[in-house]
Design a protein around this motif. Structure first.
Motif, PDB file in Angstrom:
ATOM      1  N   GLU A  51      14.547  17.932  31.144  1.00  0.00           N
ATOM      2  CA  GLU A  51      15.806  18.012  30.160  1.00  0.00           C
ATOM      3  C   GLU A  51      15.721  16.948  28.929  1.00  0.00           C
ATOM      4  N   PHE A  52      14.942  16.045  29.118  1.00  0.00           N
ATOM      5  CA  PHE A  52      14.778  15.056  27.971  1.00  0.00           C
ATOM      6  C   PHE A  52      13.313  15.350  26.984  1.00  0.00           C
ATOM      7  N   ASP A  53      12.896  16.541  27.344  1.00  0.00           N
ATOM      8  CA  ASP A  53      11.698  16.904  26.465  1.00  0.00           C
ATOM      9  C   ASP A  53      12.363  17.043  24.966  1.00  0.00           C
ATOM     10  N   VAL A  54      11.533  16.779  23.839  1.00  0.00           N
ATOM     11  CA  VAL A  54      11.936  17.022  22.444  1.00  0.00           C
ATOM     12  C   VAL A  54      10.555  17.339  21.752  1.00  0.00           C
ATOM     13  N   ASP A  55      10.854  18.669  21.491  1.00  0.00           N
ATOM     14  CA  ASP A  55       9.990  19.398  20.769  1.00  0.00           C
ATOM     15  C   ASP A  55       8.488  19.300  21.469  1.00  0.00           C
ATOM     16  N   GLY A  56       8.504  19.578  22.737  1.00  0.00           N
ATOM     17  CA  GLY A  56       7.432  19.833  23.619  1.00  0.00           C
ATOM     18  C   GLY A  56       6.678  18.163  23.897  1.00  0.00           C
ATOM     19  N   ARG A  57       7.393  17.203  23.507  1.00  0.00           N
ATOM     20  CA  ARG A  57       7.187  15.844  23.822  1.00  0.00           C
ATOM     21  C   ARG A  57       7.964  15.368  25.101  1.00  0.00           C
ATOM     22  N   PRO A  58       7.202  14.937  26.204  1.00  0.00           N
ATOM     23  CA  PRO A  58       8.012  14.355  27.505  1.00  0.00           C
ATOM     24  C   PRO A  58       8.483  12.974  27.276  1.00  0.00           C
ATOM     25  N   PHE A  59       9.478  12.474  27.834  1.00  0.00           N
ATOM     26  CA  PHE A  59       9.892  11.368  27.966  1.00  0.00           C
ATOM     27  C   PHE A  59       9.752  10.898  29.423  1.00  0.00           C
ATOM     28  N   ILE A  60       8.920   9.827  29.566  1.00  0.00           N
ATOM     29  CA  ILE A  60       8.334   9.278  30.908  1.00  0.00           C
ATOM     30  C   ILE A  60       8.869   8.053  31.141  1.00  0.00           C
ATOM     31  N   PHE A  61       9.002   7.642  32.500  1.00  0.00           N
ATOM     32  CA  PHE A  61       9.815   6.409  32.874  1.00  0.00           C
ATOM     33  C   PHE A  61       9.122   5.895  34.108  1.00  0.00           C
ATOM     34  N   PRO A  62       8.765   4.639  34.418  1.00  0.00           N
ATOM     35  CA  PRO A  62       8.314   4.200  35.822  1.00  0.00           C
ATOM     36  C   PRO A  62       9.113   4.277  37.001  1.00  0.00           C
ATOM     37  N   THR A  63       8.621   4.255  37.938  1.00  0.00           N
ATOM     38  CA  THR A  63       9.239   4.193  39.278  1.00  0.00           C
ATOM     39  C   THR A  63       9.125   2.931  40.016  1.00  0.00           C
ATOM     40  N   THR A  64      10.155   2.131  40.269  1.00  0.00           N
ATOM     41  CA  THR A  64      10.059   0.868  40.847  1.00  0.00           C
ATOM     42  C   THR A  64      10.871   0.645  41.987  1.00  0.00           C
ATOM     43  N   SER A  65      11.158   1.700  42.742  1.00  0.00           N
ATOM     44  CA  SER A  65      12.188   1.983  44.034  1.00  0.00           C
ATOM     45  C   SER A  65      11.426   1.286  44.967  1.00  0.00           C
ATOM     46  N   PRO A  66      12.358   0.792  46.036  1.00  0.00           N
ATOM     47  CA  PRO A  66      11.851  -0.108  47.224  1.00  0.00           C
ATOM     48  C   PRO A  66      11.083   0.848  48.135  1.00  0.00           C
ATOM     49  N   VAL A  67      10.293   0.325  48.819  1.00  0.00           N
ATOM     50  CA  VAL A  67      10.397  -1.128  48.950  1.00  0.00           C
ATOM     51  C   VAL A  67       8.811  -1.831  48.555  1.00  0.00           C
ATOM     52  N   ALA A  68       8.144  -1.204  48.027  1.00  0.00           N
ATOM     53  CA  ALA A  68       6.492  -1.834  47.746  1.00  0.00           C
ATOM     54  C   ALA A  68       6.209  -1.771  46.289  1.00  0.00           C
ATOM     55  N   PHE A  69       7.058  -1.680  45.471  1.00  0.00           N
ATOM     56  CA  PHE A  69       6.709  -1.922  43.873  1.00  0.00           C
ATOM     57  C   PHE A  69       5.551  -3.030  43.805  1.00  0.00           C
ATOM     58  N   GLU A  70       4.627  -2.889  43.020  1.00  0.00           N
ATOM     59  CA  GLU A  70       3.602  -3.894  42.825  1.00  0.00           C
ATOM     60  C   GLU A  70       3.067  -3.602  41.638  1.00  0.00           C
ATOM     61  N   PRO A  71       3.629  -4.544  40.738  1.00  0.00           N
ATOM     62  CA  PRO A  71       3.425  -4.198  39.192  1.00  0.00           C
ATOM     63  C   PRO A  71       1.761  -4.033  38.553  1.00  0.00           C
ATOM     64  N   ASP A  72       0.980  -5.230  39.325  1.00  0.00           N
ATOM     65  CA  ASP A  72      -0.330  -5.124  39.000  1.00  0.00           C
ATOM     66  C   ASP A  72      -0.982  -3.848  39.404  1.00  0.00           C
ATOM     67  N   ALA A  73      -0.578  -3.449  40.636  1.00  0.00           N
ATOM     68  CA  ALA A  73      -1.454  -2.345  41.622  1.00  0.00           C
ATOM     69  C   ALA A  73      -0.897  -0.916  40.568  1.00  0.00           C
ATOM     70  N   MET A  74       0.332  -1.046  40.109  1.00  0.00           N
ATOM     71  CA  MET A  74       0.949   0.182  39.294  1.00  0.00           C
ATOM     72  C   MET A  74      -0.019   0.173  38.160  1.00  0.00           C
ATOM     73  N   HIS A  75       0.052  -0.789  37.302  1.00  0.00           N
ATOM     74  CA  HIS A  75      -0.853  -0.787  36.173  1.00  0.00           C
ATOM     75  C   HIS A  75      -2.184  -0.145  36.259  1.00  0.00           C
ATOM     76  N   GLU A  76      -2.881  -0.773  37.317  1.00  0.00           N
ATOM     77  CA  GLU A  76      -4.403  -0.322  37.655  1.00  0.00           C
ATOM     78  C   GLU A  76      -4.266   1.246  38.031  1.00  0.00           C
ATOM     79  N   SER A  77      -3.373   1.690  38.688  1.00  0.00           N
ATOM     80  CA  SER A  77      -3.346   3.237  39.122  1.00  0.00           C
ATOM     81  C   SER A  77      -2.999   4.053  37.738  1.00  0.00           C
ATOM     82  N   VAL A  78      -1.929   3.566  37.106  1.00  0.00           N
ATOM     83  CA  VAL A  78      -1.789   4.275  35.959  1.00  0.00           C
ATOM     84  C   VAL A  78      -3.163   4.443  35.094  1.00  0.00           C
ATOM     85  N   SER A  79      -3.755   3.333  34.809  1.00  0.00           N
ATOM     86  CA  SER A  79      -4.976   3.353  33.893  1.00  0.00           C
ATOM     87  C   SER A  79      -6.020   4.333  34.614  1.00  0.00           C
TER      88      SER A  79
END
Length: 326
Positions: free
Chosen positions: A184-212
């Motif tokens: 629903e948030f696509d604009v001219d074919g461009r997606p809107f993206i957002f991270p998920t930090t839901s409980p219970v095991a969000f780890e920002p350093d690990a998420m950065h590494e996995s995303v990369s």
């Protein structure tokens, strides 16, 4: 609704919670099928109908793969294994025992939602015979027709999270580690993206590494459970890195707010969402935007509070260790 991406990959709207919220992905090769994520038990009739639309029956399903065992991804797994007699389950080693015996998994969900609501959302979780479960640790590979599918350990959203790499289809199935992107948030074919930090095991350093890591695979598309294909992964990854940092900054800013932490973090995330959507060019109203994102933002705020508590506990343990050593 079944979407054909023309690379042997299909996305099916699971019907979970609302339209286009949770996708079930099919990988099809030489008449054989791997299903990635299952949503809840209620999705099974849709899956059977989609297979029939493809001219395939239940016997064509060789694999059911779970990116992780949160129930919007794994709640239907036991029912699927009952129906698809030829199939084996692939799940992260840290999640395997909960698929064989989902008692603790269901108890945890009931603790969050209440027993009645948990049962309404997910029904009765069906245990899976351990003999039909393969542990998809780092590098675990299996064949689907002529395709080699490889499991990647991608923590950050959950420690029991894997992503599935299909080099033939140039596709990576990322569950929640590579965020969510509602159509629903696509604009001219461009997606809107957002991270998920839901409980219970969000780890920002690990998420950065996995995303990369996911962005560096050379995939033409990432297939998110919420909701399906995004392309130009380096650009999507850059946005995710920035927004992960914004989530962490909000959590730290309210670390000393006591019982008000979650509400203040949620307010920050709502404001961040609306700012990002305006910059993205979305024309949806703020009310509609927050309605679509409401569940995710609440879960993100809850996850950040859990992460703050974990950080405080680890800091206290480190201080105690230092004191004893001195």
């Amino acid at each position: 609704m079944l979407t054909d991406y023309k690379n042997g990959v299909y996305a099916l709207d699971s019907g979970y919670h609302r339209p286009l919220m949770a996708a079930i992905h099919f990988i099809v090769d030489a008449g054989r099928v791997a299903i990635v994520d299952t949503a809840s038990n209620d999705s099974l009739p849709r899956v059977e109908a989609a297979l029939a639309e493809l001219g395939l029956g239940p016997e064509a399903v060789d694999w059911v793969v779970l990116t992780h065992i949160h129930l919007d991804h794994a709640g239907g797994a036991g029912a699927y294994l009952q129906r698809f007699a030829n199939a084996r389950l692939v799940v992260h080693p840290k999640g395997a025992r909960h698929m064989a015996d989902p008692t603790k998994l269901m108890a945890g969900v009931e603790a969050v939602y209440g027993k009645d609501e948990a049962r309404r959302l997910y029904g009765e979780l069906v245990p899976i015979d351990p003999a039909r479960i393969d542990e998809g640790g780092e590098g675990h590979a299996f064949m689907l027709g002529a395709r080699r599918l490889v499991c990647l350990d991608t923590p950050g959203h959950a420690r029991h999270h894997l992503s599935l790499w299909d080099e033939t289809g140039k596709a990576v199935f990322t569950g929640d580690t590579f965020g969510f992107s509602y159509r629903e948030f696509d604009v001219d074919g461009r997606p809107f993206i957002f991270p998920t930090t839901s409980p219970v095991a969000f780890e920002p350093d690990a998420m950065h590494e996995s995303v990369s890591r996911i962005a560096a695979l050379g995939a033409e598309g990432a297939y998110l459970t919420h909701y399906s294909q995004v392309t130009d992964l380096p650009a999507r990854a850059a946005t995710l890195h920035r927004l992960i940092d914004a989530h962490v900054a909000s959590a730290r800013a309210h670390a000393d707010a006591g019982d008000a932490r979650e509400a203040r973090i949620l307010a920050d995330l709502q404001a961040l969402t609306l700012d990002e959507l305006r910059a993205h060019g979305s024309t949806l109203s703020p009310e509609r935007s927050l309605e679509l994102m409401g569940v995710d933002l609440r879960l993100n705020a809850q996850g950040l509070v859990v992460w703050l508590d974990g950080e405080a506990k680890r800091a206290a343990q480190a201080a105690a260790t230092t004191t004893v050593a001195a």
